[in-house]
Design a protein around this motif. Structure first.
Motif, PDB file in Angstrom:
ATOM      1  N   ASN A  95     -11.934  16.027   6.078  1.00 53.61           N
ATOM      2  CA  ASN A  95     -12.081  14.625   5.640  1.00 53.61           C
ATOM      3  C   ASN A  95     -12.043  13.658   6.833  1.00 53.61           C
ATOM      4  O   ASN A  95     -11.461  12.582   6.772  1.00 53.61           O
ATOM      5  CB  ASN A  95     -10.974  14.259   4.649  1.00 53.61           C
ATOM      6  N   LEU A  96     -12.713  14.033   7.920  1.00 52.93           N
ATOM      7  CA  LEU A  96     -12.662  13.235   9.137  1.00 52.93           C
ATOM      8  C   LEU A  96     -13.713  12.122   9.176  1.00 52.93           C
ATOM      9  O   LEU A  96     -13.551  11.154   9.923  1.00 52.93           O
ATOM     10  CB  LEU A  96     -12.829  14.145  10.359  1.00 52.93           C
ATOM     11  N   LYS A  97     -14.781  12.246   8.408  1.00 53.15           N
ATOM     12  CA  LYS A  97     -15.783  11.188   8.411  1.00 53.15           C
ATOM     13  C   LYS A  97     -15.233   9.882   7.825  1.00 53.15           C
ATOM     14  O   LYS A  97     -15.422   8.806   8.422  1.00 53.15           O
ATOM     15  CB  LYS A  97     -17.033  11.646   7.664  1.00 53.15           C
ATOM     16  N   PRO A  98     -14.539   9.915   6.677  1.00 51.70           N
ATOM     17  CA  PRO A  98     -13.880   8.678   6.231  1.00 51.70           C
ATOM     18  C   PRO A  98     -12.846   8.178   7.233  1.00 51.70           C
ATOM     19  O   PRO A  98     -12.680   6.959   7.405  1.00 51.70           O
ATOM     20  CB  PRO A  98     -13.226   9.094   4.902  1.00 51.70           C
ATOM     21  N   LEU A  99     -12.158   9.096   7.898  1.00 48.96           N
ATOM     22  CA  LEU A  99     -11.187   8.685   8.907  1.00 48.96           C
ATOM     23  C   LEU A  99     -11.883   7.958  10.056  1.00 48.96           C
ATOM     24  O   LEU A  99     -11.368   6.962  10.574  1.00 48.96           O
ATOM     25  CB  LEU A  99     -10.443   9.913   9.441  1.00 48.96           C
ATOM     26  N   ALA A 100     -13.061   8.438  10.443  1.00 48.10           N
ATOM     27  CA  ALA A 100     -13.793   7.801  11.533  1.00 48.10           C
ATOM     28  C   ALA A 100     -14.242   6.395  11.156  1.00 48.10           C
ATOM     29  O   ALA A 100     -14.173   5.471  11.969  1.00 48.10           O
ATOM     30  CB  ALA A 100     -15.011   8.651  11.909  1.00 48.10           C
ATOM     31  N   LEU A 101     -14.675   6.200   9.907  1.00 47.23           N
ATOM     32  CA  LEU A 101     -15.231   4.914   9.491  1.00 47.23           C
ATOM     33  C   LEU A 101     -14.169   3.914   9.065  1.00 47.23           C
ATOM     34  O   LEU A 101     -14.337   2.705   9.264  1.00 47.23           O
ATOM     35  CB  LEU A 101     -16.217   5.141   8.343  1.00 47.23           C
ATOM     36  N   LEU A 102     -13.081   4.391   8.491  1.00 47.32           N
ATOM     37  CA  LEU A 102     -12.062   3.491   7.950  1.00 47.32           C
ATOM     38  C   LEU A 102     -10.854   3.324   8.855  1.00 47.32           C
ATOM     39  O   LEU A 102     -10.018   2.445   8.604  1.00 47.32           O
ATOM     40  CB  LEU A 102     -11.602   3.993   6.573  1.00 47.32           C
ATOM     41  N   VAL A 103     -10.742   4.139   9.884  1.00 52.01           N
ATOM     42  CA  VAL A 103      -9.610   4.038  10.818  1.00 52.01           C
ATOM     43  C   VAL A 103     -10.094   3.835  12.243  1.00 52.01           C
ATOM     44  O   VAL A 103      -9.751   2.848  12.897  1.00 52.01           O
ATOM     45  CB  VAL A 103      -8.710   5.287  10.726  1.00 52.01           C
ATOM     46  N   VAL A 104     -10.901   4.769  12.736  1.00 49.82           N
ATOM     47  CA  VAL A 104     -11.311   4.711  14.140  1.00 49.82           C
ATOM     48  C   VAL A 104     -12.176   3.488  14.418  1.00 49.82           C
ATOM     49  O   VAL A 104     -11.936   2.745  15.375  1.00 49.82           O
ATOM     50  CB  VAL A 104     -12.055   6.005  14.528  1.00 49.82           C
TER      51      VAL A 104
END
Length: 354
Positions: free
Chosen positions: A280-289
């Motif tokens: 689930n790293l793509k949502p992490l990239a868009l919503l956090v990073v």
């Protein structure tokens, strides 16, 4: 070559300890469930501070928890809540690092815990609102828009367009209050930032390769040629440039800054290029990073994982890099296994082609 060697050494020790701690934490990650548990515990840790700020807002004297300007005039600074933190912008930063991970992993949390995590996120939003911290909200909204466009494609475009139309239609209800609120203060210079950045860029041109020393950017304001002698620029090495990218460039030079960008962005380029996303790293990239990177444009918040926003950015980077290395190791192991099952001549040919 640092302008303040002791300060550079102290910040380097801080960054090294944080990097080592994050490395130890993510070294144990093996699957997406472990990542979800890690993010959940991070949010719960943020929740402790969110609750403490809520308690401070209702139980402590206003003189302790609010920044109150001495004079009230048009376009002057408004009252801002800071709670037990150093300044109101820290309250906004706490909201950013609480809400972003919550949104990114919302569908992976257990149902019985969603109500508590959601309550923490909503309370942090309310605190950031009374803290009047605009940059974290802008960064978070930008991340949400990018996530909607990535997740829903055409439907996302229609959804954003519909929200924009509704927002424009609602403006007459508020009259001029929205414009006055958004335009308060010296917006044209981002409350003095652009004037200061012009001087910083000139200093970067003077020493583009090595800079002036690790994490001592504010020391350049002690020069007699610095044109702004008032405001928050007189704290020596602790003065903030309010721009993490300029902060890197003035400290260690342009080449090191570009190398730093390559390192911190490499796992997310890897994640977004692959269809599979078991962690689930793509949502992490868009919503956090992405919000952290945007926030870093008006606050020196990311750095080498220093500060609350920098800590979340560093944790996300470490998780992404752990995933990238694991995938590469698994691909290499699969390739080697396939080579072992091939005839020797075919295996040698495949090795040469690789």
């Amino acid at each position: 070559y640092s302008l303040a060697r002791e300060f550079s050494i102290a910040r380097l020790v801080d960054a090294t300890l944080i990097f080592c701690a994050l490395s130890v934490i993510v070294f144990e990650l093996e699957d997406g469930d472990a990542v979800t548990r890690l993010i959940e515990r991070f949010i719960m840790g943020c929740g402790v501070f969110v609750v403490l700020l809520g308690f401070a807002a209702v139980a402590l004297p206003r003189s302790m928890t609010w920044n109150v300007p001495e004079l009230f005039t048009v376009n002057q600074e408004v009252e801002r809540f800071r709670g037990l933190l150093n300044n109101p912008n820290d309250v906004g930063g706490l909201m950013l690092i609480t809400v972003g991970p919550t949104l990114a992993f919302w569908n992976r949390f257990e149902r019985r815990r969603k109500k508590w995590l959601g309550a923490i996120a909503l309370l942090s939003v309310a605190e950031a609102a009374i803290a009047d911290s605009r940059t974290p909200f802008i960064a978070l909204v930008a991340g949400i828009v990018c996530y909607i466009l990535w997740r829903y494609r055409l439907r996302g475009i229609l959804l954003i367009a519909g929200a924009g139309v509704l927002g424009l239609a609602a403006l007459p209800i508020f009259g001029h209050s929205i414009g006055e609120y958004v335009g308060r203060g010296d917006v044209t210079t981002l409350t003095g930032r652009t004037e200061m950045w012009a001087y910083v860029i000139q200093e970067i041109k003077s020493r583009p390769l090595l800079g002036y020393g690790y994490e001592v950017a504010g020391a350049i304001f002690q020069s007699k040629y610095f044109p702004i002698w008032y405001g928050p620029w007189n704290e020596g090495s602790q003065s903030s440039l309010h721009n993490g990218y300029l902060n890197h460039a003035i400290g260690v030079g342009i080449p090191a800054t570009l190398f730093w960008l390559f390192i911190v962005l490499r796992p997310w380029w890897f994640v977004m290029r692959h269809r599979e996303d078991p962690w689930n790293l793509k949502p992490l990239a868009l919503l956090v990073v992405l919000p952290c990177l945007i926030h870093n444009m008006s606050e020196a918040s990311v750095g080498d994982f220093l500060g609350m926003v920098g800590l979340l950015f560093g944790l996300a980077w470490a998780v992404g890099e752990r995933y990238r290395l694991l995938v590469q190791e698994q691909a290499e192991a699969a390739r080697q296994k396939a080579l072992d099952q091939m005839p020797p001549a075919m295996a040698a040919l495949q090795t040469l082609r690789a």
